[in-house]
Motif scaffolding. Structure first.
Motif, mmCIF file in Angstrom:
data_model
loop_
_atom_site.group_PDB
_atom_site.id
_atom_site.type_symbol
_atom_site.label_atom_id
_atom_site.label_comp_id
_atom_site.label_asym_id
_atom_site.label_seq_id
_atom_site.Cartn_x
_atom_site.Cartn_y
_atom_site.Cartn_z
ATOM 1 N N VAL A 57 31.429 50.500 21.772
ATOM 2 C CA VAL A 57 32.784 50.407 22.323
ATOM 3 C C VAL A 57 33.407 49.047 21.978
ATOM 4 O O VAL A 57 34.580 48.969 21.596
ATOM 5 N N TYR A 58 32.633 47.999 22.084
ATOM 6 C CA TYR A 58 33.159 46.649 21.851
ATOM 7 C C TYR A 58 33.236 46.334 20.341
ATOM 8 O O TYR A 58 34.305 46.084 19.799
ATOM 9 N N ASN A 59 32.079 46.309 19.684
ATOM 10 C CA ASN A 59 32.028 45.734 18.329
ATOM 11 C C ASN A 59 32.451 46.731 17.261
ATOM 12 O O ASN A 59 33.198 46.379 16.349
ATOM 13 N N LYS A 100 41.015 48.492 25.284
ATOM 14 C CA LYS A 100 41.134 47.070 25.630
ATOM 15 C C LYS A 100 39.991 46.246 25.049
ATOM 16 O O LYS A 100 40.203 45.127 24.625
ATOM 17 N N GLU A 101 38.782 46.822 25.004
ATOM 18 C CA GLU A 101 37.648 45.988 24.583
ATOM 19 C C GLU A 101 37.572 45.832 23.065
ATOM 20 O O GLU A 101 37.361 44.722 22.560
ATOM 21 N N GLY A 102 37.718 46.913 22.333
ATOM 22 C CA GLY A 102 37.665 46.804 20.873
ATOM 23 C C GLY A 102 38.782 45.906 20.374
ATOM 24 O O GLY A 102 38.577 45.009 19.543
ATOM 25 N N ALA A 123 38.370 32.745 25.143
ATOM 26 C CA ALA A 123 39.472 33.369 24.410
ATOM 27 C C ALA A 123 39.543 34.867 24.732
ATOM 28 O O ALA A 123 40.604 35.402 25.033
ATOM 29 N N HIS A 124 38.395 35.511 24.683
ATOM 30 C CA HIS A 124 38.352 36.962 24.922
ATOM 31 C C HIS A 124 38.988 37.311 26.275
ATOM 32 O O HIS A 124 39.871 38.175 26.354
ATOM 33 N N GLU A 125 38.531 36.625 27.313
ATOM 34 C CA GLU A 125 39.054 36.961 28.649
ATOM 35 C C GLU A 125 40.542 36.624 28.743
ATOM 36 O O GLU A 125 41.325 37.374 29.328
ATOM 37 N N PHE A 166 42.715 36.626 26.320
ATOM 38 C CA PHE A 166 43.492 37.608 25.533
ATOM 39 C C PHE A 166 43.656 38.936 26.282
ATOM 40 O O PHE A 166 44.616 39.671 26.059
ATOM 41 N N HIS A 167 42.692 39.234 27.166
ATOM 42 C CA HIS A 167 42.825 40.467 27.965
ATOM 43 C C HIS A 167 44.112 40.460 28.799
ATOM 44 O O HIS A 167 44.549 41.514 29.250
ATOM 45 N N ASN A 168 44.675 39.257 29.027
ATOM 46 C CA ASN A 168 45.878 39.273 29.871
ATOM 47 C C ASN A 168 46.925 40.237 29.314
ATOM 48 O O ASN A 168 47.644 40.893 30.067
HETATM 49 ZN ZN ZN Z 1 36.502 42.369 27.303
#
Ligand code: ZN
Ligand code: HT7
Length: 864
Positions: free
Chosen positions: A378-380, A317-319, A294-296, A298-300
């Motif tokens: 950065v992510y979480n 983009k990551e958060g 899903a994560h990858e 959704f990056h689209n």
């Molecule tokens: Zn990512």
């Protein structure tokens, strides 16, 4: 290595609207001819010099508008070409050796196939290019190679041609119509099997889906495919985002530095996040596959259609994408359980990062090596920051803000500021003060005091954020706190309200009728902060057993256990925390949880998880890991004995549930192994028998890896004759499956066995162990680092082993090596004896010659 500053951002002097790449493929020698159509960027300072980044490349030939040019110069790794006019075609030929690429960045060989990883700065290891995310180009890619070695040839976008060449070669040409930065380029060539399917978008467009794996992994991609289709549908329904190409391919590779990569139309995945079947993947693996797919995907939109202006904006983009994948997983399964799991990761990984030497804002201000900033912060934390905006706006207005962001910045390389502005305009929020969450590092600490006043209660809330490296003075941030006032005497549960804490200190009066108000605060973990509240154990017991917010129940349970354990670690008199030093209260709540028909086993499983040793250490200014471990094990053992009958009954009941993949069966498996964990601490002999039986039953037809791994993990921590036999059985049973052998290494490295450290030292010499494969390296040494008692062995052997790993891995794969440094960097928060040993190992690494930029940066910040 130089420090790169966010404030130094300048647009690139040249645009590169179109790129043509021509690859002549070979495992040990690949030739790349790149045609770059370039034009001066009217929005940048004018310069005739075109700087093309390179990393370890030599130009074999440089042409400008088709004519050989020899006046190029190299500046360090970069190629500088001076161009006379406003627009040119620059053609460069390079040659690379994918088989020798152990860093797994750029074009590399993995198990006989060729694949790429270009984020963040890998494209410059393939060809010379302005390798920065704000240079967007359309790509046309032609690949030629031996058909026998590489029957499958893939790149981004649409397949526009293919055919046979001379001497058993064939070729394929791909064209991606969407302009993209170089980090989203991908190429795969290999002998792969494919599972195909299709998806019809909300506007009726057909998308061909393909998941490519090596022949031995065929038949294990169904869950990934179903997850992909669910993701595509969910993104349409919840965010209104439709897929925009006719093809979406995923390729699984076994040598990969991270989880997966969102290359446009051609995602490349670590096999760990694609392959799943009941005999080899746990329930956790199934969930992780679904979440990463899903994560990858959704990056689209959040990453590809709108990308980052520069790498300081990575959380843009990551958060955002982590939040999107978290919301997706909440919708696919149990929302409260998913929320608790996400908070547990945040608190056990991001909070320690934010209170240590590597602390940085979600939008960093400087870095030496960007790979070191793919962090939990950065992510979480980035996801939590956007989640707070959603909480403040509500889901509908949040969606309006997202819609505006996607519409306003489609096709652009944007900034975090652009996102915040779109939220202000689209969701109608005033985010002036909120922007501090982007610039300020550290976890805010919120103190909450409750006093009874006439007709209600007065809350006094205050916030402080501890200083972090380079940021001494902190400002107040706006903190959305969901809260409710319950009445303990009558059991009446109050209504939830949202309170904004914006100042350093704030008083609020809330109406309340009864005599025994209990505050339930930060419900659902509405803000990523630490709450300090002086709740009596009785109030925590009430919340843990009765609160209507599942997260608040979990939280109260955690606080109850933390209170008891910290008191024990500090050596305080047991009475300080209630009867039996609080153990009796914990036992009673656990008994209530075990008997509560109002919750399912998935949730029960969460309430049974005791706070981890890292989280406990985080609660103390300076921690003694040995004392924490002893206190936690003692509590577990006492509870295991006090509730032996209940845990036995639970194990028995759960063992009778079938092997399906519905919530009931997954929940049963979760509590089954947890019952074993308590029993192992309280009655090891009995637990060894049960764990062995659980393991053996899991080897019957239809048995699951969840039960097998759970039983073996418990058994690995015990001294039982069955231990060696079952470890051997597991190895023999799965020796052909690297992902399962990774589990075999991990569970021994995580085990509570008193000789775990020696076991890890021996396993590092096992013929199946290699540092060259990141999954295998992590399966042993990251699992070991997570085994706090073994890692913190008082003599420092654990620290030495990790430092040895960093030094051995750094020349091969600096990115992966640098990820082993942060555990040693926690030395300031550990008792002085161990701290000195940790520091000694950091200094040993720092003194090594030719350290990579990655490891150098992490070690110097850690010592700093
Ligand atoms: Zn990512
Ligand atoms: N965006 C992807 C980042 C990534 C990466 C970064 C550095 C080195 C290797 C890497 N592989 C993938 C992953 C993601 O967040 O989706």
């Amino acid at each position: 290595p130089p420090m790169i500053l966010r404030e130094d951002y300048r647009p690139f002097g040249w645009l590169v609207p179109n790129v043509r790449l021509d690859f002549t493929l070979g495992l040990a020698e690949t030739t790349v001819r790149a045609d770059l159509q370039v034009a001066r960027n009217p929005a940048a300072d004018s310069t005739p010099v075109l700087r093309l980044n390179g990393d370890g490349l030599n130009p074999l030939e440089v042409l400008v508008d088709g004519a050989v040019m020899n006046s190029w110069v190299m500046e360090g790794p970069d190629l500088l070409v001076t161009l006379p006019d406003d627009a040119h075609t620059v053609t460069i030929t390079t040659r690379i050796d994918p088989a020798a690429n152990s860093q797994l960045m750029g074009l590399y060989a993995s198990g006989g196939m060729l694949c790429t990883q270009c984020e963040a700065e890998g494209f410059r290891r393939i060809t010379f290019f302005p390798d920065r995310p704000d240079v967007l180009s359309t790509y046309r890619v032609r690949m030629t190679g031996p058909r026998a070695d590489f029957p499958v040839l893939l790149s981004n976008g649409d397949l526009v041609g293919s055919g046979d060449g001379a001497d058993g070669t064939h070729w394929a040409e791909w064209h991606d119509p969407w302009p993209k930065p170089s980090y989203l380029f991908a190429l795969v060539a290999g002998d792969l099997m494919v599972q195909r399917d299709s998806f019809t978008t909300m506007n009726g467009r057909e998308v061909d889906l393909g998941i490519y794996v090596r022949a031995e992994d065929e038949g294990r991609t169904d869950h990934a495919m179903q997850s992909l289709k669910r993701s595509m549908k969910w993104d349409e329904e919840v965010f209104g985002r439709e897929y925009d190409l006719g093809i979406f391919n995923i390729v699984a590779v076994s040598d990969f530095n991270m989880g997966a990569m969102e290359n446009k139309g051609l995602n490349v995945f670590n096999t760990k996040y694609v392959l799943a079947d009941p005999d080899t993947a746990t329930d956790g693996d199934y969930d992780a596959v679904e979440g990463v797919i899903a994560h990858e995907y959704f990056h689209n939109w959040s990453g590809n259609r709108i990308t980052c202006r520069d790498w300081f904006q990575l959380s843009l983009k990551e958060g955002f994408t982590v939040l999107r994948d978290q919301l997706f997983s909440q919708d696919m399964g149990s929302a409260p359980v998913k929320r608790i799991e996400d908070v547990r990761v945040l608190r056990s990984v991001q909070f320690p990062e934010d209170s240590g030497p590597l602390s940085h804002p979600i939008r960093p201000d400087s870095f030496r090596e960007i790979s070191n900033f793919y962090t939990a912060t950065v992510y979480n934390k980035g996801a939590e920051v956007i989640r707070m905006m959603r909480t403040m706006a509500g889901p509908e207005r949040f969606r309006a803000g997202c819609d505006l962001y996607f519409q306003r910045h489609d096709g652009e390389a944007a900034t975090c500021e652009d996102f915040v502005r779109a939220m202000e305009d689209g969701a109608g929020l005033d985010l002036r003060q909120f922007r501090r969450w982007y610039s300020q590092a550290g976890t805010p600490q919120v103190r909450v005091a409750v006093a009874s006043v006439e007709g209600g209660v007065e809350l006094t809330l205050s916030q402080t954020t501890p200083a972090t490296p380079g940021q001494e003075g902190k400002q107040a941030v706006p903190i959305p706190l969901k809260l409710a006032l319950h009445d303990r005497a009558t059991g009446t549960l109050g209504e939830e309200t949202l309170l904004m804490l914006t100042g350093a200190e704030q008083r609020v009066t809330l109406p309340h009728d009864g005599d025994a108000p209990v505050l339930s605060v930060n419900r659902g973990f509405s803000a990523p902060v630490v709450i300090r509240r002086d709740l009596a154990p009785d109030d925590l017991v009430f919340l843990a057993a009765r609160d209507d917010d599942p997260f608040a129940r979990y939280e109260a349970m955690q606080d109850l256990v933390v209170g008891h354990l910290l008191s024990a670690v500090r050596g305080e008199a047991p009475e300080k925390w209630g009867a039996e030093g609080g153990r009796a209260a914990i036992r009673d709540v656990l008994a209530t949880v075990l008997a509560d028909d109002g919750i399912d086993d998935l949730m029960r499983g969460e309430l049974l998880i005791l706070p981890g040793e890292t989280y406990l250490a985080e609660q103390l200014p300076v921690a003694d890991p040995g004392r924490i471990h002893t206190a936690r094990e003692a509590l577990k053992g006492w509870l295991g004995q006090a509730l032996e009958g209940e845990f036995l009954a639970l194990h028995h009941r759960a063992s009778r549930v079938g092997n399906g993949f519905d919530a009931e069966a997954k929940g049963a498996r979760k509590v089954k192994t947890q019952a074993l964990v308590f029993l192992a601490a309280g009655n090891p002999g009995l637990a060894a028998e049960l764990a062995t039986a659980q393991y053996d039953a899991s080897c019957e037809p239809g048995g699951t890896m969840t039960d097998r791994q759970g039983g073996l993990l418990v058994l690995a921590g015990l001294d039982s004759p069955a231990r060696t036999a079952r470890l051997l059985d597991f190895y023999n049973r799965h020796q052909d499956n690297p992902l399962v052998i990774d589990k075999w290494f991990s569970l021994q490295a995580q085990s509570l066995h008193r000789n775990a450290l020696a076991h890890v030292q021996a396993l590092a010499q096992h013929p199946d162990f290699t540092l060259r494969n990141p999954n295998r390296a992590r399966s042993l040494f990251m699992a070991f680092v997570g085994n706090a008692n073994a890692f913190h062995a008082p003599g420092g052997e654990g620290y030495r082993m990790i430092a040895d790993t960093v030094l051995a891995l750094d020349p091969l794969n600096p990115q992966t090596a640098a990820r082993f440094v942060p555990p040693l960097g926690r030395w300031r928060r550990i008792e002085p004896g161990r701290a000195a040993l940790m520091r000694e190992q950091l200094e040993r690494i720092a003194a090594a010659p030719r350290l990579s930029r990655d490891t150098f940066e992490q070690v110097s910040r850690s010592l700093g």
